[in-house]
Each structure stands twice: as C-alpha cells, then as structure tokens.
Design an enzyme around this catalytic site. Structure first.
Site, mmCIF file in Angstrom:
data_model
loop_
_atom_site.group_PDB
_atom_site.id
_atom_site.type_symbol
_atom_site.label_atom_id
_atom_site.label_comp_id
_atom_site.label_asym_id
_atom_site.label_seq_id
_atom_site.Cartn_x
_atom_site.Cartn_y
_atom_site.Cartn_z
ATOM 1 N N SER A 53 0.799 -1.229 0.000
ATOM 2 C CA SER A 53 0.000 0.000 0.000
ATOM 3 C C SER A 53 0.830 1.278 0.000
ATOM 4 C CB SER A 53 -0.938 0.020 1.214
ATOM 5 O OG SER A 53 -0.188 -0.088 2.421
ATOM 6 N N ASP A 333 -4.168 7.970 7.792
ATOM 7 C CA ASP A 333 -4.934 7.041 8.613
ATOM 8 C C ASP A 333 -3.978 6.387 9.612
ATOM 9 O OD1 ASP A 333 -3.532 5.177 7.099
ATOM 10 O OD2 ASP A 333 -5.241 4.626 5.846
ATOM 11 N N HIS A 336 -0.733 5.082 7.011
ATOM 12 C CA HIS A 336 -0.284 5.645 5.741
ATOM 13 C C HIS A 336 -0.146 7.165 5.796
ATOM 14 C CE1 HIS A 336 -2.589 1.907 4.790
ATOM 15 N NE2 HIS A 336 -1.503 1.663 4.071
#
Length: 359
Positions: A53, A333, A336
């Site tokens: 991610s 978040d 990230h």
C-alpha cells in the site's frame, strides 16, 4: 477480507525479544544511515513498481479495499483512486523525479498497450513477500506478472528495461501477519531474516529480467505509526518496535551491498524511509511551506475501536472523522502518510536523489 489498515499493531512481545540479548544489535541498527550509490547516469523512461500500500495506485479490488472508499483521494484526484492516502503516494513522487507519469496499475492493463508507455504498477495493498492476511498477489506473483509481460506478451523490449527503474516497497505486512498468526517470540529473528532473504531473491529476479536500477525502501519506523502511538496519545513512538525495524534494515543494507558487489554494479539502492520519517517527525515537517503540528496524529480515524477511516454503519452513516486540513498532518490514517506527508518524505530524499542524478 477487507483491506483497511494494511499494517497491524505489533504487540509488546517485541520487548521480550529484545531482552533475549538482541537489544544492542537492533538499537544500533535502527540509527544507521545508508549511503546510496550512484543511481542515474542515463534518462529512464519507465517505472515498474512492486510491493504494497505504500506504492499501490489502484490494484486492489474496489469491493475489498478502503482505498476505493471516500474520503480516500479527496486531495488528489478528488475522489477515491485506489491510493491508500488522501492523495499522491511514494510512487507518484518517484515517477515525477525520474521524469515519467505515474505508471498504470496492472489491473487496468487491458485498456491498451499504449497506456503502458511509462511502465506498470504491480503493487497491491496488504501484500508482502510471503502470503499475508489478504488474497491479493504477493511480490513473487507480482514479478511473475512482470515476467509474463516481457517474455510471453513482448510488451517491453530489452532496451525498455535498460532505461527503466523499479520501485520495491515492503512496509510491514509480513510482520503484521506473523503477529496475527501467533508467531512465537523466539521466532522473530529467523522470521525477519527469512523476509529479507526472500526480498533479496525478488530484487535479484527483477534485475535478471533486465531492469537497470532498482530502488527498495528501508522499513519505516513501525513504532511511530498511529496504530502504535495511539496508546501514548500520539505523543511518542514505540521504541521496542522500532528496534526490530532496525534489525530488518541492517539485514537489508547488508543484502543490497552484497547484490551490488555480486553484480559488479550500483544497480540496487536503498531509499531510507526510516531516517526520512524520523527526520520529518523531529522537525515537525518544517520544510518551507510544510509544517505538522503533531506529526504522529492521523487525520482520518474511526470514531471508536472497530471503526476506521472510511467506515460506515449499516445505515450508511459515517463512523470516522477527518481533520480540518489534511495538509497539516503527516499521517492520513493509522498507517499511511498523507500526500503532504509523502511530499515531506520526498523532500528529505530529493537532495540525495538529485545529487545521485548528477554524479
């Protein structure tokens, strides 16, 4: 399984591992600085991306990933785009640096070969070098996809590959899976070693396929992610977790040095995210127009445990809150960075990259 936060909290069992005699090695490793070698003495035309991610720009399925839900993407491109951030991620900044457009996610490849002009992004959020808690392709399979495009579909020529850069991100999902599957305290050191060994195999494989320059990230300070700092009211990092990160990064540094020696090249480069993140935290992102009042506090969070950024209840009501200005926070978040966070990280790396570019 829905992908929400792709990195899970690493528990206090780290402490017991450190007390088993590894503390001196790990802590010293956490503060090492890498000295990257020469990177660009030619003009790259393509970027190939492998990982998770921290580099995914839209490969995860829309039905499973929070990256395709509002409020992800509110800064760029203005709606969810599959990036685990409010906007651009590391891939986008590296692409800009080498002078290409951010490459198309692999899942969209069938819209036409002409759209692969700038390379391909194979990264899938939630994945690692081994099998993790999600069903998406791990890095070995991602490289299989790449190999197939080269050897079976003849999409990329040897010349294309020579004038290309690969970005490889491993940001902790293998370790999150180890915790979630009740890995033993005694098993941490050999497991970290196995992760770095497999990562090394992957790097060499990308090189053998013809990619000229391969950039791999050092593991970021996992103990500074909001999921780890929440218990400290986002005021300090978990030093125990960061010490284990140092062990991973020490092994990676040794592996990359060996790869460059064995290939008689400077093809492999470490992007030191550990030092970049901690530098930004220390300076509160004080880089001209970039400023983070509390860099450890995330912008988008669930209203209570069990909820996360983007959560809705059964009636469709929001179960998360967003800060007033994402540009004022480093983290988007629980794990990230925001676009502004990535911009700050890139700013700490850019001077090094520019220096390498002109060597």
């Amino acid at each position: 399984m829905e992908i929400t936060q792709t990195l899970l909290l690493l528990p206090t069992l780290f402490l017991f591992f450190l007390l088993s005699g590894q503390q001196g090695l790990l802590v010293s490793a956490a503060h090492r600085h890498h000295t990257p070698r020469h990177l660009f003495d030619w003009q790259p035309t393509k970027l190939f991306v492998f990982g998770d991610s921290y580099s995914d720009t839209g490969n995860n399925r829309k039905s499973e990933a929070s990256s395709w839900k509002y409020p992800y993407g509110i800064t760029f491109p203005g709606k969810p785009s599959g990036r685990f951030s409010d906007g651009r991620v590391l891939t986008d900044f590296l692409a800009k640096f080498i002078g290409v457009k951010s490459p198309l996610p692999y899942r969209f490849r069938k819209i036409g070969v002409q759209h692969l002009k700038y390379g391909v992004n194979f990264a899938h959020g939630g994945t690692g070098v081994f099998k993790t808690l999600v069903l998406d392709p791990n890095m070995t399979t991602q490289i299989d996809f790449f190999q197939n495009l080269i050897k079976n579909d003849s999409v990329f020529t040897p010349k294309d590959l020579h004038f290309s850069v690969a970005l490889v991100t491993v940001s902790g999902n293998d370790y999150a899976t180890y915790v979630a599957t009740n890995g033993s305290v005694q098993g941490w050191q050999p497991f970290i070693t196995s992760v770095v060994n497999q990562l090394t195999v992957n790097l060499k494989r990308i090189y053998d396929l013809g990619v000229n320059k391969i950039v791999v990230i050092a593991l970021e300070p996992l103990g500074c992610l909001p999921q780890s700092t929440a218990e400290f009211s986002f005021q300090k990092c978990n030093g125990t977790e960061n010490a284990l990160v140092g062990f991973h990064n020490l092994l990676l540094q040794q592996a990359v040095a060996k790869l460059n020696n064995e290939t008689n090249s400077s093809s492999f480069l470490i992007l030191d995210l550990y030092t970049s993140f901690t530098s930004v935290f220390k300076n509160k992102g004080d880089l001209g127009s970039i400023k983070f009042e509390n860099p450890l506090r995330p912008c988008c969070v669930g209203v209570s445990s069990g909820y996360y950024c983007g959560s809705l209840d059964a009636n469709g009501a929001k179960k998360y809150t967003i800060c007033q200005n994402p540009k004022s926070t480093f983290f988007w978040d629980n794990s990230h960075p925001t676009q502004q966070g990535w911009r700050a990280v890139y700013s700490t790396l850019r001077s090094t990259l520019e220096e390498l570019y002109t060597n």
